[in-house]
Design an enzyme around this catalytic site. Structure first.
Site, PDB file in Angstrom:
ATOM      1  N   SER A  38      -9.392   7.715   3.752  1.00 38.30           N
ATOM      2  CA  SER A  38      -9.024   6.750   4.724  1.00 38.30           C
ATOM      3  C   SER A  38     -10.284   5.982   4.935  1.00 38.30           C
ATOM      4  O   SER A  38     -10.938   5.455   4.105  1.00 38.30           O
ATOM      5  CB  SER A  38      -7.927   7.154   5.830  1.00 38.30           C
ATOM      6  OG  SER A  38      -7.609   6.028   6.418  1.00 38.30           O
ATOM      7  N   ASP A  97       0.930   4.396  -1.244  1.00 40.86           N
ATOM      8  CA  ASP A  97       0.175   4.423  -0.001  1.00 40.86           C
ATOM      9  C   ASP A  97      -0.386   2.861   0.036  1.00 40.86           C
ATOM     10  O   ASP A  97      -0.846   2.355  -1.004  1.00 40.86           O
ATOM     11  CB  ASP A  97      -1.035   5.393   0.186  1.00 40.86           C
ATOM     12  CG  ASP A  97      -2.011   5.267   1.350  1.00 40.86           C
ATOM     13  OD1 ASP A  97      -1.586   4.693   2.206  1.00 40.86           O
ATOM     14  OD2 ASP A  97      -3.065   5.777   1.249  1.00 40.86           O
ATOM     15  N   HIS A 113       0.031   8.558   2.982  1.00 41.56           N
ATOM     16  CA  HIS A 113      -1.333   8.577   3.333  1.00 41.56           C
ATOM     17  C   HIS A 113      -1.919  10.031   3.630  1.00 41.56           C
ATOM     18  O   HIS A 113      -3.183   9.712   3.435  1.00 41.56           O
ATOM     19  CB  HIS A 113      -1.469   7.546   4.744  1.00 41.56           C
ATOM     20  CG  HIS A 113      -2.934   7.235   4.775  1.00 41.56           C
ATOM     21  ND1 HIS A 113      -3.836   6.429   3.666  1.00 41.56           N
ATOM     22  CD2 HIS A 113      -3.909   7.520   5.810  1.00 41.56           C
ATOM     23  CE1 HIS A 113      -4.996   6.279   4.199  1.00 41.56           C
ATOM     24  NE2 HIS A 113      -5.013   6.844   5.506  1.00 41.56           N
TER      25      HIS A 113
END
Length: 508
Positions: free
Chosen positions: A290, A353, A410
């Site tokens: 991320s 995602d 995610h």
């Protein structure tokens, strides 16, 4: 050892819900459940229940021994002979298609677990005065996370100031008396020290793991999509997203943990380790998920731009990024500069995602006219991904729910689960490494209900509370004071700048 009970269903019609209610009414602490690695086939479902396994409940798909043998036979050379290819010296050509190389699969998962350890050890609790710290001191970090046999030694924690324009990323305590009003723990630097692990790897590996966001995606809303010059070299056309740049470079002189920026901390530590192990075969591997993936790429570019990986009369130290669910970081000039410097990036994504699609919605590497937009029009919202993409799809796993939940798609543990079962584009999901599927639900509710794994199960016992016998109260125990950046940080960062100056003079 007690014998296992195997139950086979050969009917072409079966109801998963009724199966769950009949065979999994509760989870017993003295039993563990294991499930088949291969995809669900309604006419052949095997469930093994064994009370003789360890009491910590886990689910391991039943490995197909034939498949395991075929994998071993396909891996002709050990890692210590192929590590440069695994680290991307040829941009992973022939290692991802038609199927992923077994050594590469294992190494991507291994580095992903370093990134995951940043989540598993981070204090997210806003009701704790330690919110924003690592729960464990460096000396016991790997032991607490069951990673003490990895052969690495943690050498340094990394911190960043939280007073920047990404308020939804940083975690702060709601209490008045806290460990720091300015800092957040961001990750760590570690180095391979175990002789057996060094032999297996074929070199001494320096790893940097950056913390991202396990479930809080609100930080994406904070992105201003604003590019600014990186200023790591005298070229104002190389630009990166301003929020990522600020996390990496800003400091807070009134805070012991942020007297030096995250950039200065990590460069100084890498310089120190390179000098400590000068003369050995080294590699630098950086990982993150991320927002941590964005910092990993920015860090890798910085190391290469500062010429830290260039040794006198020696080979260049390879720099590799294993990135998970990472957003775009910089413009096309940034991508081209990373390529020229030899920074190798393997980006692992889930096609469902949304984070890897931002920033750069208006202009990105998929636009045929991006170069013209940047060079002729100075378009200010042009971004480009760096490196090679490995695209996974969670709908291919028979263990995961078919959901549009953005937190699930995610999730890092879900990506590692998908890597375990990935066998090439268009191939059926078949687990290879026996990775425990229960890990998927650590910080999500992604596993199908019939597996009986609780959602969001990863947490401290009693949420970290302990019973204080002297007064019969439950309290949050005091933690050992974590050392701020060591006093030699300034010296090693000065050495970084000196090496850059010397390299620049030689180039004239």
């Amino acid at each position: 050892m007690a014998s296992s009970l195997a139950i086979s269903f050969n009917s072409s019609k079966w109801n998963p819900q009724s199966l769950s209610s009949v065979f999994f009414p509760t989870i017993h602490p003295n039993k563990t459940l294991s499930f088949p690695l291969h995809p669900f086939k309604p006419n052949s479902l095997n469930i093994y229940c064994s009370p003789s396994l360890p009491t910590s409940s886990y689910l391991i798909p039943d490995l197909d021994k034939t498949q395991e043998k075929e994998e071993d036979e396909s891996d002709e050379r050990p890692l210590h002979q192929t590590w440069r290819q695994i680290q991307g010296c040829h941009d992973w050509q022939g290692l991802l298609d038609p199927t992923i190389h077994p050594n590469l699969r294992r190494e991507i998962i291994r580095y992903g677990e370093f990134a995951q350890s940043c989540y598993d050890s981070f204090d997210f609790d806003p009701h704790s005065k330690y919110c924003g710290t690592c729960k464990y001191p460096p000396s016991i970090f790997f032991r607490k996370l069951n990673m003490d046999r990895r052969g690495y030694f943690l050498t340094r924690y990394l911190y960043a100031t939280s007073h920047i324009n990404l308020p939804n990323f940083f975690r702060k305590s709601k209490l008045t008396s806290v460990w720091s009003n300015h800092a957040n723990w961001m990750g760590y630097v570690a180095v391979a020290t175990d002789p057996d692990e060094i032999r297996r790897l074929g070199r001494r590996d320096i790893v940097v793991a950056w913390r991202g966001t396990v479930s809080y995606l609100e930080w994406i809303q904070d992105l201003k999509d604003f590019l600014r010059p990186a200023h790591f070299r005298p070229d104002a056309l190389i630009k990166v997203e301003s929020g990522f740049y600020d996390i990496y470079t800003q400091k807070e002189r009134s805070c012991d943990y942020c007297t030096f920026s995250a950039r200065e901390q990590v460069l100084a530590e890498i310089k120190r380790l390179i000098e400590t192990y000068r003369g050995e075969q080294l590699s630098i591997t950086i990982t993150g998920h991320s927002l941590g993936a964005a910092l990993a790429l920015l860090n890798a570019y910085d190391i290469a731009e500062m010429k830290l990986n260039l040794l006198d009369n020696g080979p260049k130290i390879p720099i590799t990024v294993f990135s998970f669910s990472g957003p775009r970081v910089g413009n096309l000039k940034f991508k081209e500069r990373c390529d020229k410097l030899g920074v190798k990036v393997l980006r692992v994504i889930n096609v469902h995602d949304k984070v890897p699609t931002v920033p750069g919605i208006l202009a990105n590497e998929k636009f045929w006219c991006q170069k013209y937009l940047e060079e002729a029009m100075s378009f200010p919202w042009s971004y480009a991904h760096v490196g090679v993409e490995l695209a996974l799809d969670h709908t291919h796993s028979p263990f995961l729910k078919d959901t549009k939940d953005i937190i699930c798609s995610h999730n890092l543990e879900a990506h590692l689960h998908l890597l375990d079962g990935y066998n090439g584009r268009g191939s059926t999901f078949e687990s290879v490494t026996q990775r425990d599927i229960a890990l998927v639900n650590k910080s999500s509710n992604f596993l199908r209900e019939e597996f009986g794994v609780p959602a969001y199960w990863w947490q401290e016992e009693n949420k970290g509370m302990v019973f204080r016998e002297r007064d019969g109260r439950w309290v949050v125990p005091e933690r050992a004071v974590v050392e701020a950046p060591p006093p030699d940080t300034a010296h090693h960062f000065q050495e970084v700048m000196l090496q850059l100056a010397q390299s620049s003079l030689k180039a004239l």
